[in-house]
Design a protein around this motif. Structure first.
Motif, PDB file in Angstrom:
ATOM      1  N   ASN A   2     -20.394 -10.096 -75.515  1.00 13.74           N
ATOM      2  CA  ASN A   2     -21.676  -9.972 -74.831  1.00 13.74           C
ATOM      3  C   ASN A   2     -22.764 -10.553 -75.712  1.00 13.74           C
ATOM      4  N   GLU A   3     -23.946 -10.749 -75.146  1.00 15.63           N
ATOM      5  CA  GLU A   3     -25.016 -11.431 -75.879  1.00 15.63           C
ATOM      6  C   GLU A   3     -25.504 -10.633 -77.082  1.00 15.63           C
ATOM      7  N   ASN A   4     -25.305  -9.319 -77.085  1.00 16.30           N
ATOM      8  CA  ASN A   4     -25.728  -8.513 -78.238  1.00 16.30           C
ATOM      9  C   ASN A   4     -24.838  -8.718 -79.451  1.00 16.30           C
ATOM     10  N   ALA A   5     -23.674  -9.349 -79.254  1.00 17.84           N
ATOM     11  CA  ALA A   5     -22.765  -9.609 -80.378  1.00 17.84           C
ATOM     12  C   ALA A   5     -23.198 -10.840 -81.167  1.00 17.84           C
ATOM     13  N   ALA A 169     -36.533  -2.772 -79.691  1.00 13.19           N
ATOM     14  CA  ALA A 169     -36.374  -4.223 -79.806  1.00 13.19           C
ATOM     15  C   ALA A 169     -34.934  -4.582 -80.170  1.00 13.19           C
ATOM     16  N   GLN A 170     -34.313  -3.793 -81.057  1.00 14.74           N
ATOM     17  CA  GLN A 170     -32.922  -4.040 -81.431  1.00 14.74           C
ATOM     18  C   GLN A 170     -32.000  -3.904 -80.222  1.00 14.74           C
ATOM     19  N   GLU A 171     -32.250  -2.892 -79.404  1.00 15.73           N
ATOM     20  CA  GLU A 171     -31.417  -2.682 -78.217  1.00 15.73           C
ATOM     21  C   GLU A 171     -31.630  -3.771 -77.184  1.00 15.73           C
ATOM     22  N   ALA A 172     -32.813  -4.383 -77.169  1.00 20.51           N
ATOM     23  CA  ALA A 172     -33.118  -5.449 -76.212  1.00 20.51           C
ATOM     24  C   ALA A 172     -32.365  -6.731 -76.550  1.00 20.51           C
ATOM     25  N   GLY A 173     -31.878  -6.846 -77.772  1.00 21.72           N
ATOM     26  CA  GLY A 173     -31.069  -8.013 -78.130  1.00 21.72           C
ATOM     27  C   GLY A 173     -31.569  -8.722 -79.370  1.00 21.72           C
ATOM     28  N   PRO A 174     -30.690  -9.574 -79.952  1.00 20.81           N
ATOM     29  CA  PRO A 174     -31.032 -10.259 -81.195  1.00 20.81           C
ATOM     30  C   PRO A 174     -32.242 -11.173 -81.074  1.00 20.81           C
ATOM     31  N   GLY A 175     -32.413 -11.821 -79.927  1.00 20.61           N
ATOM     32  CA  GLY A 175     -33.558 -12.713 -79.759  1.00 20.61           C
ATOM     33  C   GLY A 175     -34.872 -11.956 -79.821  1.00 20.61           C
ATOM     34  N   ILE A 176     -34.879 -10.759 -79.272  1.00 22.09           N
ATOM     35  CA  ILE A 176     -36.102  -9.948 -79.244  1.00 22.09           C
ATOM     36  C   ILE A 176     -36.453  -9.479 -80.652  1.00 22.09           C
ATOM     37  N   ILE A 177     -35.451  -9.022 -81.408  1.00 21.89           N
ATOM     38  CA  ILE A 177     -35.733  -8.540 -82.767  1.00 21.89           C
ATOM     39  C   ILE A 177     -36.175  -9.698 -83.664  1.00 21.89           C
ATOM     40  N   VAL A 178     -35.641 -10.897 -83.406  1.00 24.89           N
ATOM     41  CA  VAL A 178     -36.084 -12.071 -84.179  1.00 24.89           C
ATOM     42  C   VAL A 178     -37.543 -12.369 -83.854  1.00 24.89           C
TER      43      VAL A 178
END
Length: 186
Positions: A2-5, A169-178
């Motif tokens: 999944n995209e969170n990986a 933000a972390q749960e929203a995905g890597p792009g968001i935390i970046v």
């Protein structure tokens, strides 16, 4: 799966260093530890389940052979070093590299416990990375608003980040935390 990986390469310092070293496998000379030039790697093969390199296809004296990665000592920038007796371990073709199925049957219990340990280790590493992100970002002010992939505002510009904001933000995905990391005041 999944995209969170997926994690931004810049978030993993060691990965960035390896990419910058430009280590490659194909078209790289193969040499024993004693300095005997054996041939050149023309292709390599990866186990799709583990991501590990299982072996290489080599061109040796105009002949194509395969070599299991357990014979490799070092993948270097310009040369691959193999064990001194690697020549005696050549396989006739790359199909012989696919020993994964046979090994799974022989050591399925061990494999399961190792996978669980690796998953737990990976989970621990991800938790440590997330904690580090929280530690670095907590208390910082956002310079610009943060939006999710659908355009919904998650955090307003000027917000002083708290643990819950960073976890969201972390749960929203890597792009968001970046994006969050790049939008804070130093």
């Amino acid at each position: 799966e999944n995209e969170n990986a997926v994690i931004d390469l810049n978030e993993i310092p060691i990965a960035d260093q390896l990419v910058n070293k430009k280590i490659k496998i194909t078209n790289t000379r193969i040499m024993t530890r004693k300095g005997e030039l054996i041939g050149e790697a023309t292709e390599y093969f990866i186990d799709p389940e583990t991501g590990h390199i299982v072996g290489m296809e080599l061109k040796v004296n105009e002949k194509t052979v395969a070599l299991s990665s357990d014979q490799v000592v070092t993948f270097g920038k310009e040369i691959i070093i193999v064990k001194d007796d690697a020549v005696s371990s050549f396989l006739e073709n790359v199909d012989e590299l696919n020993i994964h199925k046979e090994l799974d049957e022989m050591v399925s219990d061990v494999h399961s416990s190792v996978v669980l340990e690796e998953d737990e280790k990976a989970d621990d590493e991800i938790k440590a990375l997330k904690e580090k992100q929280i530690e670095l970002l907590k208390g910082k002010r956002l310079q610009s608003s943060i939006y999710d992939d659908k355009g919904n505002m998650l955090l307003n510009a000027g917000t002083i980040l708290e643990r819950s904001d960073i976890e969201m933000a972390q749960e929203a995905g890597p792009g968001i935390i970046v994006n969050l990391s790049m939008s804070v005041e130093e």
